[in-house]
Enzyme design. Structure first.
Site, PDB file in Angstrom:
ATOM      1  N   ASP A   1      52.342  -0.109  19.090  1.00  0.00           N
ATOM      2  CA  ASP A   1      51.180  -0.752  18.478  1.00  0.00           C
ATOM      3  C   ASP A   1      50.326  -1.378  19.570  1.00  0.00           C
ATOM      4  O   ASP A   1      50.845  -2.076  20.441  1.00  0.00           O
ATOM      5  CB  ASP A   1      51.662  -1.860  17.529  1.00  0.00           C
ATOM      6  CG  ASP A   1      51.186  -1.633  16.110  1.00  0.00           C
ATOM      7  OD1 ASP A   1      49.976  -1.436  15.944  1.00  0.00           O
ATOM      8  OD2 ASP A   1      52.005  -1.655  15.186  1.00  0.00           O
TER       9      ASP A   1
ATOM     10  N   ASP B   1      45.637  -1.371  16.271  1.00  0.00           N
ATOM     11  CA  ASP B   1      45.535  -2.352  15.189  1.00  0.00           C
ATOM     12  C   ASP B   1      44.122  -2.931  15.065  1.00  0.00           C
ATOM     13  O   ASP B   1      43.497  -3.272  16.072  1.00  0.00           O
ATOM     14  CB  ASP B   1      46.535  -3.489  15.487  1.00  0.00           C
ATOM     15  CG  ASP B   1      46.525  -4.566  14.425  1.00  0.00           C
ATOM     16  OD1 ASP B   1      46.988  -4.290  13.308  1.00  0.00           O
ATOM     17  OD2 ASP B   1      46.053  -5.688  14.710  1.00  0.00           O
TER      18      ASP B   1
ATOM     19  N   GLU C   1      43.669   2.126  13.219  1.00  0.00           N
ATOM     20  CA  GLU C   1      43.613   1.416  11.936  1.00  0.00           C
ATOM     21  C   GLU C   1      42.152   0.998  11.808  1.00  0.00           C
ATOM     22  O   GLU C   1      41.705   0.078  12.481  1.00  0.00           O
ATOM     23  CB  GLU C   1      44.526   0.183  11.932  1.00  0.00           C
ATOM     24  CG  GLU C   1      44.513  -0.498  10.562  1.00  0.00           C
ATOM     25  CD  GLU C   1      45.170  -1.872  10.553  1.00  0.00           C
ATOM     26  OE1 GLU C   1      45.733  -2.226   9.504  1.00  0.00           O
ATOM     27  OE2 GLU C   1      45.096  -2.607  11.550  1.00  0.00           O
TER      28      GLU C   1
ATOM     29  N   HIS D   1      53.611  -1.276   6.932  1.00  0.00           N
ATOM     30  CA  HIS D   1      54.091  -2.663   7.030  1.00  0.00           C
ATOM     31  C   HIS D   1      53.148  -3.661   6.368  1.00  0.00           C
ATOM     32  O   HIS D   1      53.507  -4.833   6.229  1.00  0.00           O
ATOM     33  CB  HIS D   1      54.262  -3.036   8.507  1.00  0.00           C
ATOM     34  CG  HIS D   1      52.962  -3.024   9.256  1.00  0.00           C
ATOM     35  ND1 HIS D   1      52.236  -1.868   9.463  1.00  0.00           N
ATOM     36  CD2 HIS D   1      52.235  -4.025   9.811  1.00  0.00           C
ATOM     37  CE1 HIS D   1      51.126  -2.168  10.125  1.00  0.00           C
ATOM     38  NE2 HIS D   1      51.101  -3.468  10.349  1.00  0.00           N
ATOM     39  N   ASP D   2      51.944  -3.232   5.980  1.00  0.00           N
ATOM     40  CA  ASP D   2      50.977  -4.127   5.329  1.00  0.00           C
ATOM     41  C   ASP D   2      50.823  -3.834   3.841  1.00  0.00           C
ATOM     42  O   ASP D   2      50.051  -4.499   3.155  1.00  0.00           O
ATOM     43  CB  ASP D   2      49.594  -4.000   5.984  1.00  0.00           C
ATOM     44  CG  ASP D   2      49.518  -4.703   7.328  1.00  0.00           C
ATOM     45  OD1 ASP D   2      50.308  -5.640   7.561  1.00  0.00           O
ATOM     46  OD2 ASP D   2      48.665  -4.323   8.157  1.00  0.00           O
TER      47      ASP D   2
END
Length: 555
Positions: free
Chosen positions: A97, A198, A255, A328-329
């Site tokens: 990430d 991210d 993202e 994960h979100d």
């Protein structure tokens, strides 16, 4: 043009919750190494590991205090190097990430910026003077409250799009950008295959920093209008690519919330900033806004299908997509997308799996998705760790909802749903650790776990193995990876169907995403995969049972 990363199947690991090798209740890098045989057997070819950098863990690693060191909870740089090496021997690549919109407030740059207002690091972040004794404007952070935090003993504020312990980096500063590029290249030199990037659409802010009309009882307005995918971001993203990714044969997954379809060419076209991006327009169907969980929607299968198809068509025009139903979100897909609770099991899970696994693009799986992990139900807000969940609980009540309603919103949407420890077996703490984990295990781990599905040919785990091997190693591989996709719109509302067209064959995916029996006209076909034992074929039409899903070849 074909690229190597189009052929990957990517498995996302939340390291804190995957596997604890040293029994301190926290998953770690060596825990991932221990499970490489499992991942190889699943058939995945790449692992995306959520942040493992040094961090105070306010936002579980998305608040980085040292970009070139590993958080001791997870191990050491040497552990990571060993993981990269061992994974490579099994044909598995590693991506990390990349979090560069903000750092932790414990990063030495920020500490120096606070300590010494005349230091160069003050301009590595965004500091603004108050407006009439109040914060510089009325923007609300993604995690609630003002984006501005006052500096102690100084009449000045710093900006944080997310938590107050995650100050935003100032991308307007070329020296800061050069530091970021140097760090990225350092990691790529270590042999990682690339990055998932991210919140990258937040790095450009409107430089007028002006207030907007409030959109909540807190008299604030979401900062997205002035901080997400703003004019001028293209210069930053082009430079980022030129100075880093272009120098390596790496993969980059952006993202990129807030990117409109007409802008996809800039992001993933031939000269796009990234290899692929996540599109959240279909993933966030259950809420009006990803950061306001109390604004629920009463969505239909048809609406979901249309958003999914629109996304696929927009991506196919210009480039390549990153297909996902969990991360994960997000909450667990089975709990969110399977409307009938009695099918939140093998049938619902396999229908969702087949539906998205053969879309055009690179499929992403999130840990536990392959065994049908579900949402939990927590009784008290104190049982949550996620800062976004806690913020939404209190914001819901300030917007007029009761305590019970607020807790329900959080249970439905909490990011902790996918952060609970991986369910390996029926032993205490689900085989994740022998020590009480950092976050409570989901209460259904004795029913849903890897051990109970491993050798069961009828299990969801083995269905995922079949899907992955069909995509990557079967005779239909070229069609399923590189073939065109054509959505089928003229079906009954609960059916999601599309064609994958290769040079020598046409395949069709058909999924009944409901608990109603339904029928569909169909030409002559040969079955490849089905989640029911026999397809009910009646000369020119098929009867689809609840959550029946199939991949067929048209004759």
């Amino acid at each position: 043009m074909k690229n190597w990363w189009q052929e990957e199947v990517i498995y996302q690991i939340y390291p804190k919750s995957f596997n604890d090798s040293n029994n301190d209740g926290i998953g770690d890098i060596n825990g991932i190494r221990e499970k490489l045989p499992y991942l190889e057997d699943l058939g995945i070819t790449m692992i995306w590991i959520c942040p493992i950098f040094k961090s105070p863990m306010i936002d579980n690693g998305y608040d980085i205090s040292d970009y070139q060191d590993i958080n001791p909870d997870f191990g050491t740089i040497h552990d990571l190097e060993d993981l990269i090496k061992e994974a490579e021997q099994r044909g598995i690549k590693i991506i990390l990430d990349l979090v560069v919109n903000h750092s932790s407030d414990e990063h030495p740059w920020f500490q120096e910026a606070l300590e010494n207002p005349s230091s160069k690091y003050r301009d590595y972040y965004i500091f603004r003077k108050p407006s009439n004794g109040a914060p510089p404007n009325n923007w609300r952070s993604i995690f609630g409250g003002s984006v501005w935090e006052k500096v102690r003993n100084e009449e000045i504020y710093y900006m944080h799009t997310f938590d107050k312990k995650q100050p935003d980096l100032n991308f307007e500063n070329p020296e800061l950008r050069r530091e970021i590029y140097s760090m990225i290249n350092w990691w790529l030199d270590k042999g990682i295959a690339g990055f998932r990037i991210d919140s990258i659409t937040f790095i450009k802010k409107d430089q007028d920093y002006s207030s907007l009309p409030a959109d909540g009882v807190d008299q604030l307005v979401t900062c997205k209008h002035k901080t997400r995918n703003r004019p001028g971001i293209s210069e930053f993203l082009h430079e980022l690519k030129q100075e880093t990714f272009n120098k390596y044969d790496c993969v980059t997954v952006g993202e990129a919330p807030g990117v409109e379809y007409e802008e996809f060419d800039d992001y993933i076209g031939e000269d796009g900033y990234f290899s692929m991006i996540f599109d959240f327009k279909y993933a966030d169907i259950d809420v009006e806004s990803g950061s306001d969980w109390f604004k629920r929607t009463d969505w239909s299968i048809k609406e979901f299908r249309d958003l999914l198809f629109k996304s696929q068509e927009a991506i196919q025009k210009v480039g390549w997509g990153a297909n996902f139903i969990e991360n994960h979100d997000q909450p667990r897909a089975i709990s969110k997308l399977i409307k009938d609770p009695s099918y939140q099991n093998y049938y619902g899970g396999s229908a969702l799996a087949l539906m998205y696994m053969f879309l055009r693009g690179t499929p992403f799986l999130y840990q536990g998705q392959e065994i049908g992990a579900t949402n939990f139900t927590r009784q008290f807000i104190e049982q949550f760790d996620d800062i976004s969940s806690i913020d939404n609980y209190y914001r819901s009540m300030s917007e007029g909802f009761s305590k019970e309603e607020a807790l329900n919103f959080v249970n439905l949407r909490s990011r902790d749903n996918t952060r609970t420890p991986m369910q390996w077996n029926t032993s205490r703490y689900a085989g994740f650790s022998q020590y009480a984990p950092w976050l409570e295990v989901n209460e259904n781990y004795d029913m849903i776990n890897v051990a109970s599905q491993e050798d069961d040919p009828e299990s969801l785990l083995n269905f995922y193995r079949l899907l992955i091997s069909t995509r990557n190693t079967s005779t239909h591989r070229d069609t399923l990876i590189f073939g065109n996709i054509t959505p089928v719109y003229d079906t009954k509302e609960n059916i999601i169907s599309y064609y994958r067209e290769g040079s020598t064959e046409t395949l069709q995916v058909i999924v009944n995403l409901s608990s109603d029996k339904t029928s569909m006209e169909i030409q002559s076909f040969t079955s490849i995969i089905s989640n029911y034992e026999n397809i009910q074929n009646n000369d020119g039409s098929i009867t689809l049972r609840p959550y029946e899903a199939m991949l067929i070849k048209l004759n």
